[in-house]
Write a protein that holds these residues in place. Sequence first.
Motif: not given
Length: 220
Positions: A112, A115, A135
């Motif tokens: 990831v 965010i 995200a």
Amino acid sequence: MTGGAVALVVIGATAVAVGAVRSEGSGDAEAQALATSSATPSSSASDEPDAEPSPSGTAVPESGRAGGDDAAAAESARDAEPSRGPDNPFPERPSVEVGATTDLGDGLTVAVTSIDRIEGEAQGIGEIGGPAVRATVEVVNSGPQAQSLAGFAVNAFLGTERVPAGELTGSGAQALPAEVGAGKTVTGRYVFSVPDDSPAPVVISVDTDPSSPLVIVPMS
């Protein structure tokens, strides 16, 4: 008689002289032979250098050993991960930071990468616009074959009770493709409604397949 005696003496002296010369010559020859024999190296001595000992085995390069150790460590870590079952239907891997890569095996990794808080747009039925997070998820396939991403699911949860956040289809949301080719990188963007008064923490989960634990990334 006197003349005969003189002749015998002369003859005898000559014989003695000749014998002496022969004896001296023979001694010189023997001495020369001994000197020659001493100067000649023995046939048993070897002029060749000592042979180097054969190696007992093939040395392993340090770089190869290090690479093998890293691969073994990664495989051991995956084996130690919690597995799904009736008593633990959604096991979680230890949380990782935003941007950290998680190894899924077979040359596949997921991260990831960001965010971000945004003002979300509602486009689908039942969606409610407002404060949201977006995200960005990146999947890299360094293996020699294409890999399916059909089992991937990205979600957001709120608070320690893991309350699911509602997903929005606007604000640039775009799911991961169904497949990532060999040596390729793909990216997906997911938007979730997160009101300002939502309980902390906000976490993004990546479900990679039904048999693997979730990848958990808290929002910082």
